[in-house]
Design a protein around this motif. Structure first.
Motif, PDB file in Angstrom:
ATOM      1  N   GLY A 160       5.435  28.085  61.765  1.00 24.07           N
ATOM      2  CA  GLY A 160       6.654  27.467  61.248  1.00 24.07           C
ATOM      3  C   GLY A 160       7.338  28.342  60.214  1.00 24.07           C
ATOM      4  N   LEU A 161       6.566  28.952  59.347  1.00 23.72           N
ATOM      5  CA  LEU A 161       7.132  29.820  58.315  1.00 23.72           C
ATOM      6  C   LEU A 161       7.701  31.098  58.920  1.00 23.72           C
ATOM      7  CD1 LEU A 161       4.365  29.406  55.592  1.00 23.72           C
ATOM      8  CD2 LEU A 161       6.727  28.606  55.433  1.00 23.72           C
ATOM      9  N   GLU A 162       7.024  31.614  59.930  1.00 26.73           N
ATOM     10  CA  GLU A 162       7.474  32.852  60.567  1.00 26.73           C
ATOM     11  C   GLU A 162       8.853  32.681  61.195  1.00 26.73           C
ATOM     12  OE1 GLU A 162       5.172  36.411  62.937  1.00 26.73           O
ATOM     13  OE2 GLU A 162       4.671  34.328  63.410  1.00 26.73           O
ATOM     14  N   GLN A 163       9.162  31.482  61.642  1.00 30.06           N
ATOM     15  CA  GLN A 163      10.461  31.200  62.250  1.00 30.06           C
ATOM     16  C   GLN A 163      11.572  31.063  61.209  1.00 30.06           C
ATOM     17  OE1 GLN A 163      10.022  27.746  64.753  1.00 30.06           O
ATOM     18  NE2 GLN A 163       8.244  28.602  65.824  1.00 30.06           N
ATOM     19  N   ARG A 164      11.183  30.814  59.952  1.00 27.03           N
ATOM     20  CA  ARG A 164      12.178  30.534  58.910  1.00 27.03           C
ATOM     21  C   ARG A 164      12.359  31.663  57.911  1.00 27.03           C
ATOM     22  NH1 ARG A 164       9.961  25.948  60.670  1.00 27.03           N
ATOM     23  NH2 ARG A 164      11.214  24.046  60.715  1.00 27.03           N
ATOM     24  N   LEU A 165      11.476  32.664  57.951  1.00 24.32           N
ATOM     25  CA  LEU A 165      11.512  33.731  56.966  1.00 24.32           C
ATOM     26  C   LEU A 165      11.595  35.096  57.640  1.00 24.32           C
ATOM     27  CD1 LEU A 165       8.589  32.444  54.690  1.00 24.32           C
ATOM     28  CD2 LEU A 165      11.035  32.187  54.230  1.00 24.32           C
ATOM     29  N   SER A 166      12.048  36.075  56.867  1.00 25.57           N
ATOM     30  CA  SER A 166      12.026  37.451  57.355  1.00 25.57           C
ATOM     31  C   SER A 166      10.590  37.952  57.351  1.00 25.57           C
ATOM     32  CB  SER A 166      12.879  38.338  56.445  1.00 25.57           C
ATOM     33  OG  SER A 166      12.263  38.475  55.171  1.00 25.57           O
TER      34      SER A 166
ATOM     35  N   PHE B  78       3.222  26.160  47.415  1.00 25.76           N
ATOM     36  CA  PHE B  78       3.466  24.911  48.139  1.00 25.76           C
ATOM     37  C   PHE B  78       4.924  24.479  47.986  1.00 25.76           C
ATOM     38  CE2 PHE B  78       3.259  20.164  48.360  1.00 25.76           C
ATOM     39  CZ  PHE B  78       2.978  20.083  49.717  1.00 25.76           C
ATOM     40  N   ARG B  79       5.461  24.602  46.771  1.00 27.04           N
ATOM     41  CA  ARG B  79       6.870  24.251  46.563  1.00 27.04           C
ATOM     42  C   ARG B  79       7.778  25.204  47.336  1.00 27.04           C
ATOM     43  NH1 ARG B  79       4.792  23.199  41.338  1.00 27.04           N
ATOM     44  NH2 ARG B  79       5.423  25.247  40.558  1.00 27.04           N
ATOM     45  N   PHE B  80       7.379  26.476  47.431  1.00 22.19           N
ATOM     46  CA  PHE B  80       8.128  27.451  48.217  1.00 22.19           C
ATOM     47  C   PHE B  80       8.133  27.049  49.695  1.00 22.19           C
ATOM     48  CE2 PHE B  80       8.285  31.261  50.866  1.00 22.19           C
ATOM     49  CZ  PHE B  80       9.355  31.957  50.336  1.00 22.19           C
ATOM     50  N   VAL B  81       6.971  26.676  50.204  1.00 20.02           N
ATOM     51  CA  VAL B  81       6.849  26.254  51.601  1.00 20.02           C
ATOM     52  C   VAL B  81       7.679  24.996  51.853  1.00 20.02           C
ATOM     53  CG1 VAL B  81       5.251  25.326  53.322  1.00 20.02           C
ATOM     54  CG2 VAL B  81       4.606  27.329  51.974  1.00 20.02           C
ATOM     55  N   GLN B  82       7.622  24.048  50.956  1.00 18.22           N
ATOM     56  CA  GLN B  82       8.413  22.820  51.098  1.00 18.22           C
ATOM     57  C   GLN B  82       9.904  23.147  51.184  1.00 18.22           C
ATOM     58  OE1 GLN B  82       6.859  20.601  47.633  1.00 18.22           O
ATOM     59  NE2 GLN B  82       6.315  18.968  49.052  1.00 18.22           N
ATOM     60  N   TYR B  83      10.351  24.031  50.314  1.00 11.79           N
ATOM     61  CA  TYR B  83      11.763  24.426  50.301  1.00 11.79           C
ATOM     62  C   TYR B  83      12.131  25.131  51.603  1.00 11.79           C
ATOM     63  CZ  TYR B  83      16.142  26.372  48.415  1.00 11.79           C
ATOM     64  OH  TYR B  83      17.461  26.707  48.193  1.00 11.79           O
ATOM     65  N   ALA B  84      11.237  26.016  52.080  1.00  5.19           N
ATOM     66  CA  ALA B  84      11.507  26.748  53.321  1.00  5.19           C
ATOM     67  C   ALA B  84      11.624  25.800  54.505  1.00  5.19           C
ATOM     68  CB  ALA B  84      10.407  27.776  53.573  1.00  5.19           C
ATOM     69  N   PHE B  85      10.745  24.809  54.575  1.00  3.45           N
ATOM     70  CA  PHE B  85      10.762  23.873  55.698  1.00  3.45           C
ATOM     71  C   PHE B  85      11.935  22.892  55.626  1.00  3.45           C
ATOM     72  CE2 PHE B  85       5.960  24.457  56.433  1.00  3.45           C
ATOM     73  CZ  PHE B  85       6.190  25.289  57.511  1.00  3.45           C
ATOM     74  N   SER B  86      12.416  22.622  54.427  1.00  3.46           N
ATOM     75  CA  SER B  86      13.490  21.627  54.273  1.00  3.46           C
ATOM     76  C   SER B  86      14.882  22.230  54.404  1.00  3.46           C
ATOM     77  CB  SER B  86      13.373  20.934  52.916  1.00  3.46           C
ATOM     78  OG  SER B  86      13.601  21.856  51.857  1.00  3.46           O
ATOM     79  N   SER B  87      14.974  23.571  54.302  1.00  2.81           N
ATOM     80  CA  SER B  87      16.285  24.218  54.321  1.00  2.81           C
ATOM     81  C   SER B  87      16.670  24.670  55.730  1.00  2.81           C
ATOM     82  CB  SER B  87      16.279  25.431  53.384  1.00  2.81           C
ATOM     83  OG  SER B  87      17.503  26.132  53.459  1.00  2.81           O
ATOM     84  N   PRO B  88      17.927  24.481  56.113  1.00  2.00           N
ATOM     85  CA  PRO B  88      18.391  24.932  57.431  1.00  2.00           C
ATOM     86  C   PRO B  88      18.639  26.443  57.487  1.00  2.00           C
ATOM     87  CG  PRO B  88      20.196  23.926  56.241  1.00  2.00           C
ATOM     88  CD  PRO B  88      18.971  23.731  55.391  1.00  2.00           C
ATOM     89  N   ILE B  89      18.626  27.108  56.319  1.00  2.00           N
ATOM     90  CA  ILE B  89      18.873  28.556  56.262  1.00  2.00           C
ATOM     91  C   ILE B  89      17.715  29.242  55.543  1.00  2.00           C
ATOM     92  CG2 ILE B  89      21.375  28.281  56.310  1.00  2.00           C
ATOM     93  CD1 ILE B  89      21.374  28.783  53.280  1.00  2.00           C
ATOM     94  N   ASN B  90      17.686  30.561  55.654  1.00  2.00           N
ATOM     95  CA  ASN B  90      16.657  31.342  54.973  1.00  2.00           C
ATOM     96  C   ASN B  90      16.807  31.201  53.460  1.00  2.00           C
ATOM     97  OD1 ASN B  90      15.410  33.760  53.662  1.00  2.00           O
ATOM     98  ND2 ASN B  90      14.920  34.307  55.764  1.00  2.00           N
ATOM     99  N   ILE B  91      15.708  30.952  52.760  1.00  2.00           N
ATOM    100  CA  ILE B  91      15.753  30.663  51.323  1.00  2.00           C
ATOM    101  C   ILE B  91      15.418  31.862  50.444  1.00  2.00           C
ATOM    102  CG2 ILE B  91      15.060  28.280  51.790  1.00  2.00           C
ATOM    103  CD1 ILE B  91      12.267  29.116  50.636  1.00  2.00           C
ATOM    104  N   GLU B  92      15.062  32.973  51.036  1.00  2.00           N
ATOM    105  CA  GLU B  92      14.506  34.083  50.260  1.00  2.00           C
ATOM    106  C   GLU B  92      15.447  34.644  49.205  1.00  2.00           C
ATOM    107  OE1 GLU B  92      12.746  37.081  52.932  1.00  2.00           O
ATOM    108  OE2 GLU B  92      12.741  35.475  54.422  1.00  2.00           O
ATOM    109  N   GLY B  93      16.736  34.542  49.439  1.00  2.00           N
ATOM    110  CA  GLY B  93      17.706  35.093  48.491  1.00  2.00           C
ATOM    111  C   GLY B  93      18.087  34.140  47.387  1.00  2.00           C
ATOM    112  N   ASP B  94      17.565  32.934  47.423  1.00  2.00           N
ATOM    113  CA  ASP B  94      17.939  31.929  46.428  1.00  2.00           C
ATOM    114  C   ASP B  94      17.047  32.055  45.201  1.00  2.00           C
ATOM    115  OD1 ASP B  94      18.919  29.824  45.026  1.00  2.00           O
ATOM    116  OD2 ASP B  94      18.345  28.269  46.465  1.00  2.00           O
TER     117      ASP B  94
END
Length: 258
Positions: free
Chosen positions: A60-66, A89-105
């Motif tokens: 799931g994370l691989e699909q949402r992150l670079s 865990f909070r990072f993972v929660q944010y990644a799964f809840s966001s429709p876009i890549n979160i790495e730049g936030d």
């Protein structure tokens, strides 16, 4: 609040993340192998490492992150910073809840903290590749004692396997009490318990009879290339922090020198 007890491994933590969603656990904190005294009145959830559950989280994370963002989770985990499991865990929660890549936030603390932790581990891994000093035993095993701030042995094993492919070696992390051993074919993880400091003088008993001679040659070389007029102690310590010195041959005094 729920305290999740897991075995301390990365796969165990990923299994715990999966079960936090599976059982809809709220306000979770993580503890390794036994209850933490931080939460005396919390509920407790025990997790058994399950590679299938861990892989589902990873997929799931691989699909949402670079690629870099995905690997940063593992690097951050190995940093062993205080409460790093909760940060991740909070990072993972944010990644799964966001429709876009979160790495730049980087305005979000969970993103910034994971980025910093991953950078710390990467820096420590790079240093270990330069600061490992092997010694030869009587049975032709090269061993080294290290004590890195982060758990970097999993990150450096391929480097040393490639570089020293023709000799048996063991790199032992005295802080975490385990090592990696190369037998000329494979690298395996080994656990060892010492009654005293593994870098203390008793290890000299297993050293090859010529080992002290070669250590002194290295010390002399290190001393000869040091130009006193260009000495910059502050810069030297920046690149070779003092916390590494006790395991560096060139920094250990020659007790036989007269």
């Amino acid at each position: 609040m729920t305290q999740i007890i897991y075995d301390g491994s990365y796969e165990g933590w990923l299994s715990a993340v999966f079960e936090s969603y599976e059982y809809k656990l709220k306000d979770v904190v993580f503890a390794k192998k036994e209850n933490s005294n931080r939460l005396l009145f919390s509920n407790t959830h025990f997790v058994i490492t399950d590679n299938n559950k861990a892989n589902r989280v990873l997929n799931g994370l691989e699909q949402r992150l670079s690629k870099n963002g995905f690997s940063s989770i593992y690097l951050a985990f190995l940093s062993e910073l205080d409460q790093i499991e909760e940060m991740l865990f909070r990072f993972v929660q944010y990644a799964f809840s966001s429709p876009i890549n979160i790495e730049g936030d980087l305005s979000r603390s969970e993103v910034l903290n994971v980025k910093k932790a991953a950078h710390l581990t990467g820096k420590e891994s790079h240093r270990m590749k330069a600061f490992v000093r092997f010694k030869l035993t009587k049975d032709d095993l090269y061993y080294a004692i290290v004590e890195p701030d982060c758990d970097v042995l999993p990150l450096i094993e391929q480097h040393f396997k490639n570089r020293y492919a023709d000799q048996r070696w063991l790199i032992y992390d005295s802080k975490r009490r385990y090592g990696i051993y190369y037998d000329l074919e494979d690298v395996t993880t080994v656990e060892m318990q010492f009654e005293s400091n593994p870098s203390s003088s008793f290890l000299a008993e297993i050293n090859d009879e010529n080992e002290e001679f070669f250590q002194n040659l290295w010390r002399n070389y290190f001393s000869s290339v040091n130009i006193e007029s260009r000495k910059n102690t502050k810069l030297h310590i920046k690149h070779m922090p003092k916390r590494y010195w006790k395991n560096l041959t060139e920094k250990i005094p020659n007790l036989n020198k007269r």
